[in-house]
Design a protein around this motif. Structure first.
Motif, PDB file in Angstrom:
ATOM      1  N   LEU A  10      25.079 -65.709  44.086  1.00 54.82           N
ATOM      2  CA  LEU A  10      24.968 -64.566  44.660  1.00 54.82           C
ATOM      3  C   LEU A  10      25.990 -64.182  45.521  1.00 54.82           C
ATOM      4  CD1 LEU A  10      22.745 -62.506  45.030  1.00 54.82           C
ATOM      5  CD2 LEU A  10      21.964 -63.612  47.061  1.00 54.82           C
ATOM      6  N   SER A  11      26.735 -64.939  46.108  1.00 56.06           N
ATOM      7  CA  SER A  11      28.006 -64.607  47.031  1.00 56.06           C
ATOM      8  C   SER A  11      29.131 -64.057  46.323  1.00 56.06           C
ATOM      9  CB  SER A  11      28.419 -65.559  47.882  1.00 56.06           C
ATOM     10  OG  SER A  11      28.852 -66.847  47.295  1.00 56.06           O
ATOM     11  N   ARG A  12      29.327 -64.582  44.911  1.00 49.16           N
ATOM     12  CA  ARG A  12      30.093 -64.272  44.157  1.00 49.16           C
ATOM     13  C   ARG A  12      30.004 -63.364  42.864  1.00 49.16           C
ATOM     14  NH1 ARG A  12      30.703 -70.153  44.726  1.00 49.16           N
ATOM     15  NH2 ARG A  12      32.636 -70.664  45.868  1.00 49.16           N
ATOM     16  N   ASP A  13      28.753 -62.767  43.002  1.00 50.16           N
ATOM     17  CA  ASP A  13      28.149 -61.693  41.910  1.00 50.16           C
ATOM     18  C   ASP A  13      28.848 -60.419  42.432  1.00 50.16           C
ATOM     19  OD1 ASP A  13      27.048 -60.057  40.097  1.00 50.16           O
ATOM     20  OD2 ASP A  13      24.996 -60.723  40.600  1.00 50.16           O
ATOM     21  N   THR A  14      29.743 -60.060  41.602  1.00 52.53           N
ATOM     22  CA  THR A  14      30.315 -58.459  41.915  1.00 52.53           C
ATOM     23  C   THR A  14      29.875 -57.517  41.013  1.00 52.53           C
ATOM     24  OG1 THR A  14      32.191 -58.944  40.461  1.00 52.53           O
ATOM     25  CG2 THR A  14      32.282 -59.462  42.970  1.00 52.53           C
ATOM     26  N   SER A  15      28.975 -57.830  40.056  1.00 57.38           N
ATOM     27  CA  SER A  15      28.348 -56.876  39.181  1.00 57.38           C
ATOM     28  C   SER A  15      27.223 -55.912  39.821  1.00 57.38           C
ATOM     29  CB  SER A  15      27.707 -57.725  37.893  1.00 57.38           C
ATOM     30  OG  SER A  15      26.491 -58.615  38.274  1.00 57.38           O
ATOM     31  N   ARG A  16      26.531 -56.243  40.641  1.00 59.59           N
ATOM     32  CA  ARG A  16      25.649 -55.696  41.560  1.00 59.59           C
ATOM     33  C   ARG A  16      26.022 -55.394  43.053  1.00 59.59           C
ATOM     34  NH1 ARG A  16      20.232 -58.831  40.554  1.00 59.59           N
ATOM     35  NH2 ARG A  16      21.661 -60.080  42.003  1.00 59.59           N
ATOM     36  N   GLU A  17      25.813 -54.125  43.458  1.00 60.09           N
ATOM     37  CA  GLU A  17      26.473 -53.863  44.920  1.00 60.09           C
ATOM     38  C   GLU A  17      25.352 -54.333  45.880  1.00 60.09           C
ATOM     39  OE1 GLU A  17      27.541 -49.724  45.249  1.00 60.09           O
ATOM     40  OE2 GLU A  17      29.102 -49.886  43.323  1.00 60.09           O
TER      41      GLU A  17
END
Length: 144
Positions: free
Chosen positions: A21-28
């Motif tokens: 989650l902390s590395r997921d840049t696909s969602r804001e």
């Protein structure tokens, strides 16, 4: 049928989810998605009460959001499930174990808080694997 069992959890089973989650840049807005999921599963009053405990609200936009979301996930999805299994008393002798030995290594979760996570519990159970790398203060816990 088993005569005895040990049911185990850690104080932070959401460690793997945190890393994703902390590395997921696909969602804001992870908080908004989590609030919608909580609403769908727990309905209005309960969802809001649970989210309030973890300081998750529509306006939450800070760096701690992934950690709070994963703490919520850890408690609801892992701890509560394991506790329910233990309380079900399906096996005559059920032992409920909570692993709470903090990660002593300088990794992402260590920087953002002190947690006992799943995978570190497994490593400590493999006697001797990391003993030479653990701080001296961990010796009594490892020997217990």
């Amino acid at each position: 049928m088993a005569q005895a069992q040990i049911i185990d959890t850690t104080t932070y089973d959401g460690g793997i989810s945190y890393n994703i989650l902390s590395r997921d840049t696909s969602r804001e807005n992870h908080v908004s998605a989590s609030l919608h999921i909580a609403q769908d599963i727990y309905r209005t009053a309960h969802a809001k009460q649970l989210c309030d405990i973890y300081s998750l609200s529509p306006g939450t936009q800070d760096n701690d959001a992934p950690q709070r979301i994963c703490l919520f996930e850890s408690d609801i999805e892992f701890f509560a499930a394991v506790l329910a299994m233990a309380e079900a008393n399906l096996v005559p002798k059920t032992y409920f174990h909570v692993f709470d030995l903090l990660i002593p290594f300088d990794r992402q979760l260590r920087k953002n808080g002190k947690f006992a996570t799943h995978t570190f519990d497994v490593v400590t159970l493999l006697d001797g694997v990391l003993e030479d790398r653990l701080p001296g203060s961990y010796a009594p816990a490892i020997q217990a």
